[in-house]
Design an enzyme around this catalytic site. Structure first.
Site, short mmCIF file in Angstrom:
data_model
loop_
_atom_site.label_atom_id
_atom_site.label_comp_id
_atom_site.label_asym_id
_atom_site.label_seq_id
_atom_site.Cartn_x
_atom_site.Cartn_y
_atom_site.Cartn_z
N ARG A 123 0.82 -1.24 0.00
CA ARG A 123 0.00 0.00 0.00
C ARG A 123 0.84 1.27 0.00
NH1 ARG A 123 -3.23 -2.87 3.79
NH2 ARG A 123 -4.84 -4.05 2.68
N LYS A 145 3.00 11.51 -11.61
CA LYS A 145 2.04 10.69 -12.37
C LYS A 145 2.70 9.35 -12.64
CE LYS A 145 -0.97 13.87 -14.93
NZ LYS A 145 -1.41 14.32 -16.27
N GLU A 187 9.02 16.88 -25.87
CA GLU A 187 8.48 17.36 -24.58
C GLU A 187 9.24 18.62 -24.12
OE1 GLU A 187 5.75 15.98 -23.28
OE2 GLU A 187 5.85 13.79 -23.21
N LYS A 228 8.08 22.49 -14.87
CA LYS A 228 7.12 21.45 -14.47
C LYS A 228 6.89 21.49 -12.95
CE LYS A 228 5.46 16.79 -15.00
NZ LYS A 228 5.46 15.54 -15.74
N GLU A 238 -4.02 17.87 -11.16
CA GLU A 238 -4.65 18.25 -12.43
C GLU A 238 -6.12 18.62 -12.28
OE1 GLU A 238 -3.23 15.97 -15.91
OE2 GLU A 238 -5.23 16.25 -16.73
N ARG A 242 -2.59 22.13 -14.48
CA ARG A 242 -1.70 21.04 -14.88
C ARG A 242 -2.09 20.43 -16.22
NH1 ARG A 242 1.20 16.18 -11.39
NH2 ARG A 242 2.27 15.31 -13.22
N ASN A 246 -0.55 18.66 -20.87
CA ASN A 246 -1.11 17.66 -21.78
C ASN A 246 -1.22 18.20 -23.21
OD1 ASN A 246 -3.41 15.11 -21.76
ND2 ASN A 246 -1.86 15.18 -20.16
N HIS A 249 -1.35 15.92 -26.25
CA HIS A 249 -1.45 14.54 -25.77
C HIS A 249 -2.78 13.86 -26.06
CE1 HIS A 249 2.34 15.42 -23.89
NE2 HIS A 249 2.43 14.21 -23.38
N HIS A 253 -1.92 10.31 -27.42
CA HIS A 253 -2.31 9.06 -26.75
C HIS A 253 -3.21 8.20 -27.66
CE1 HIS A 253 -1.39 10.58 -22.38
NE2 HIS A 253 -0.31 10.26 -23.06
N HIS A 268 6.41 7.52 -27.50
CA HIS A 268 5.59 8.60 -26.95
C HIS A 268 6.00 9.98 -27.48
CE1 HIS A 268 3.08 10.74 -24.05
NE2 HIS A 268 4.14 11.43 -23.68
N1 LIG Z 1 4.63 10.40 -15.72
C1 LIG Z 1 4.73 11.43 -16.54
O1 LIG Z 1 4.53 12.59 -16.15
C2 LIG Z 1 5.13 11.20 -17.97
C3 LIG Z 1 5.54 12.29 -18.75
C4 LIG Z 1 5.94 12.04 -20.06
C5 LIG Z 1 5.97 10.74 -20.55
N2 LIG Z 1 5.58 9.72 -19.76
C6 LIG Z 1 5.67 8.33 -20.24
O2 LIG Z 1 7.04 8.05 -20.48
C7 LIG Z 1 7.12 6.98 -21.42
C8 LIG Z 1 8.16 7.27 -22.46
O3 LIG Z 1 9.42 7.39 -21.82
P1 LIG Z 1 10.78 7.35 -22.66
O4 LIG Z 1 10.64 8.17 -23.87
O5 LIG Z 1 11.86 7.65 -21.71
O6 LIG Z 1 10.82 5.86 -23.19
P2 LIG Z 1 11.49 4.51 -22.61
O7 LIG Z 1 11.45 4.47 -21.16
O8 LIG Z 1 10.85 3.40 -23.36
O9 LIG Z 1 13.00 4.64 -23.07
C9 LIG Z 1 13.28 4.69 -24.44
C10 LIG Z 1 14.33 3.67 -24.88
O10 LIG Z 1 15.62 4.14 -24.53
C11 LIG Z 1 16.37 3.13 -23.85
N3 LIG Z 1 17.22 3.85 -22.92
C12 LIG Z 1 16.84 4.50 -21.80
N4 LIG Z 1 17.87 5.17 -21.27
C13 LIG Z 1 18.94 4.91 -22.06
C14 LIG Z 1 20.30 5.33 -22.04
N5 LIG Z 1 20.73 6.20 -21.13
N6 LIG Z 1 21.13 4.83 -22.97
C15 LIG Z 1 20.67 4.00 -23.93
N7 LIG Z 1 19.40 3.59 -24.03
C16 LIG Z 1 18.54 4.05 -23.09
C17 LIG Z 1 15.33 2.25 -23.22
O11 LIG Z 1 15.83 0.95 -23.01
C18 LIG Z 1 14.21 2.30 -24.25
O12 LIG Z 1 14.42 1.32 -25.24
C19 LIG Z 1 5.72 6.81 -22.01
O13 LIG Z 1 5.11 5.68 -21.48
C20 LIG Z 1 5.01 8.06 -21.55
O14 LIG Z 1 3.61 7.86 -21.43
C21 LIG Z 1 5.17 9.92 -18.48
O1 LIG Z 2 2.74 15.54 -15.99
C1 LIG Z 2 1.73 15.79 -16.63
O2 LIG Z 2 0.71 16.24 -16.09
C2 LIG Z 2 1.68 15.56 -18.09
O3 LIG Z 2 0.63 15.65 -18.69
C3 LIG Z 2 2.98 15.24 -18.79
C4 LIG Z 2 2.81 14.43 -20.06
O4 LIG Z 2 3.94 14.69 -20.87
C5 LIG Z 2 2.80 12.91 -19.82
O5 LIG Z 2 2.83 12.24 -21.04
C6 LIG Z 2 1.71 12.37 -18.92
O6 LIG Z 2 1.95 11.03 -18.61
C7 LIG Z 2 0.35 12.43 -19.53
O7 LIG Z 2 -0.57 12.34 -18.51
P1 LIG Z 2 -2.03 11.72 -18.67
O8 LIG Z 2 -2.69 12.16 -17.41
O9 LIG Z 2 -2.65 12.33 -19.90
O10 LIG Z 2 -1.88 10.27 -18.79
ZN LIG Z 3 4.07 13.26 -22.50
#
Ligand SMILES: NC(=O)c1ccc[n+]([C@@H]2O[C@H](COP(=O)([O-])OP(=O)(O)OC[C@H]3O[C@@H](n4cnc5c(N)ncnc54)[C@H](O)[C@@H]3O)[C@@H](O)[C@H]2O)c1
Ligand SMILES: O=C(O)C(=O)C[C@@H](O)[C@H](O)[C@H](O)COP(=O)(O)O
Ligand SMILES: [Zn+2]
Length: 369
Positions: A123, A145, A187, A228, A238, A242, A246, A249, A253, A268
């Site tokens: 939890r 998130k 981004e 951010k 959000e 916030r 998006n 997005h 998405h 992404h």
């Molecule tokens: N939580 C949030 O606020 C938020 C914000 C933006 C995006 N996201 C999410 O993030 C994800 C995308 O993240 P991403 O673009 O980092 O993709 P990812 O995590 O898939 O990484 C991309 C690729 O790069 C490789 N990699 C990572 N670091 C490396 C390094 N230093 N050297 C060599 N290879 C490396 C990984 O193995 C992978 O194949 C999506 O699922 C998206 O929805 C979340």
């Molecule tokens: O942090 C946030 O808020 C964002 O919207 C950042 C986005 O770049 C990211 O892809 C996020 O995961 C999207 O959020 P979601 O709530 O639409 O899933």
């Molecule tokens: Zn994003």
């Protein structure tokens, strides 16, 4: 190069620092040990674990921490129910207790997945983000998130769970592929397009150096984290502002869902690049934004090596109706009506609720040619 610190002043004992600098992973142990855990469950993907796992585990062990490693397959497909089960069961097998820590070592996929596992395990246990992609350093590691994808849509299952610390080692970006560097850049540019036209102009001038490394890259990462952090502190869950993060997005998405979360087709950041262009062209079509600004956005992202049109989605992206159907699962939908982030110009984005599905459909039909 000095380490920069961006503070995220959340209340309730949940404030944390984001550290940005070269070489931070090799000395991660003492910083994590300072959070007073006995064990750390390191969650990574196989690519990142092969590159950085040994150094990180060794540094944690030198700091007196017991460690266990769980490595998922690289790519978006791991942000799934199966990936979540693998990570949770791995952490349980490593006997990560409530007072211990989860460390997300990797890109946004690992960060979102490990963060959600941390939010759920026993939890809730604390977690640290060690982002290794440009995208994760400028965006996903900050703000809390976490979650996984459903076959119905992106990030539809998850939790808000803030990290206790973010350690962004910009030297780790030296091993990132050009494709992933470009994806993360979408981004970066987004922050300028939301509310900071000067930052967008700075990005236009410094694109080459951001890609090549050096001071401009560190500056970009720290600037995005500051932007951010400000939004997250003002509107953590959000309820309002916030949603601006998006921008692009709702389209992005839907594209990710329709390409089956297959990283080989679309990642992404690439989806976001197309989504940003669509958001600006849609705004222009509605008479809200000068067509010139929409053109400038697309020109810059194309120069950055990113896709800017639906026609560039490998293997296609479905019909206008399929895209619209996917958008109906967007988390910004209210009373069945779509909310978009639209723009009156570069740096002039705003939240637009109650957008007519018919107008979106017509726009998509035109975009699909
Ligand atoms: N939580 C949030 O606020 C938020 C914000 C933006 C995006 N996201 C999410 O993030 C994800 C995308 O993240 P991403 O673009 O980092 O993709 P990812 O995590 O898939 O990484 C991309 C690729 O790069 C490789 N990699 C990572 N670091 C490396 C390094 N230093 N050297 C060599 N290879 C490396 C990984 O193995 C992978 O194949 C999506 O699922 C998206 O929805 C979340
Ligand atoms: O942090 C946030 O808020 C964002 O919207 C950042 C986005 O770049 C990211 O892809 C996020 O995961 C999207 O959020 P979601 O709530 O639409 O899933
Ligand atoms: Zn994003």
């Amino acid at each position: 190069m000095q380490t920069q610190t961006v503070h995220v002043p959340l209340d309730g004992g949940r404030a944390y620092d984001i550290l940005v600098g070269r070489g931070l992973l090799a000395e991660i142990g003492p910083r994590v040990a300072a959070l007073e855990a006995r064990a750390v469950g390191v969650v990574s993907d196989e690519t990142v674990a092969a590159e950085y796992g040994e150094a990180v585990l060794a540094s944690l062990a030198r700091a007196g921490l017991r460690t266990g490693l769980i490595a998922v397959a690289p790519g978006e497909a791991s942000k799934s129910y199966a990936g979540f089960a693998q990570v949770c069961d791995g952490l349980i097998a490593h006997r990560i207790e409530r007072g211990d820590l989860v460390l997300a070592l990797g890109g946004g996929v690992v960060g979102d997945l490990a963060g959600f596992a941390a939010a759920s395990l026993r939890r809730g246990v604390r977690f640290v983000q060690a982002p290794t992609t440009l995208l994760a350093q400028v965006d996903s590691s900050v703000g809390g998130k976490t979650g996984i994808n459903s076959p119905h849509g992106k990030n539809l299952v998850g939790a808000f769970h803030q990290p206790s610390l973010v350690i962004a080692d910009t030297a780790s970006l030296d091993t990132l592929s050009l494709r992933e560097m470009r994806a993360g850049y979408a981004e970066v540019a987004k922050y300028g397009l939301i509310d900071d036209p000067d930052f967008f102009a700075w990005c236009e001038a410094n694109l080459a150096e951001i890609y090549a490394g050096g001071p401009a890259r560190e500056s970009a990462v720290a600037a995005c984290c500051r932007a951010k952090a400000g939004v997250v502190v003002r509107d953590e869950r959000e309820d309002g502002e916030r949603a601006l993060l998006n921008l692009g997005h709702t389209f992005a998405h839907a594209l990710e869902r329709l390409t089956g979360y297959q990283s080989a087709r679309l990642v992404h950041g690439e989806a976001v690049a197309i989504g940003l262009c669509l958001a600006f062209r849609f705004s222009a079509r509605l008479g809200l934004c000068p067509g010139q600004d929409a053109g400038r956005v697309a020109n810059h992202l194309a120069l950055a090596g990113l896709p800017t049109t639906l026609a560039q989605v490998p293997g296609g992206c479905g019909t206008a109706d399929q895209l619209l159907d996917a958008m109906r699962q967007d988390k910004k939908v209210r009373d069945g009506a779509l909310t978009f982030i639209l723009a009156r110009g570069i740096g002039k984005s705003f939240i637009a609720p109650g957008i007519e599905a018919g107008a979106v459909r017509e726009f998509l039909v035109a975009e699909l040619g």
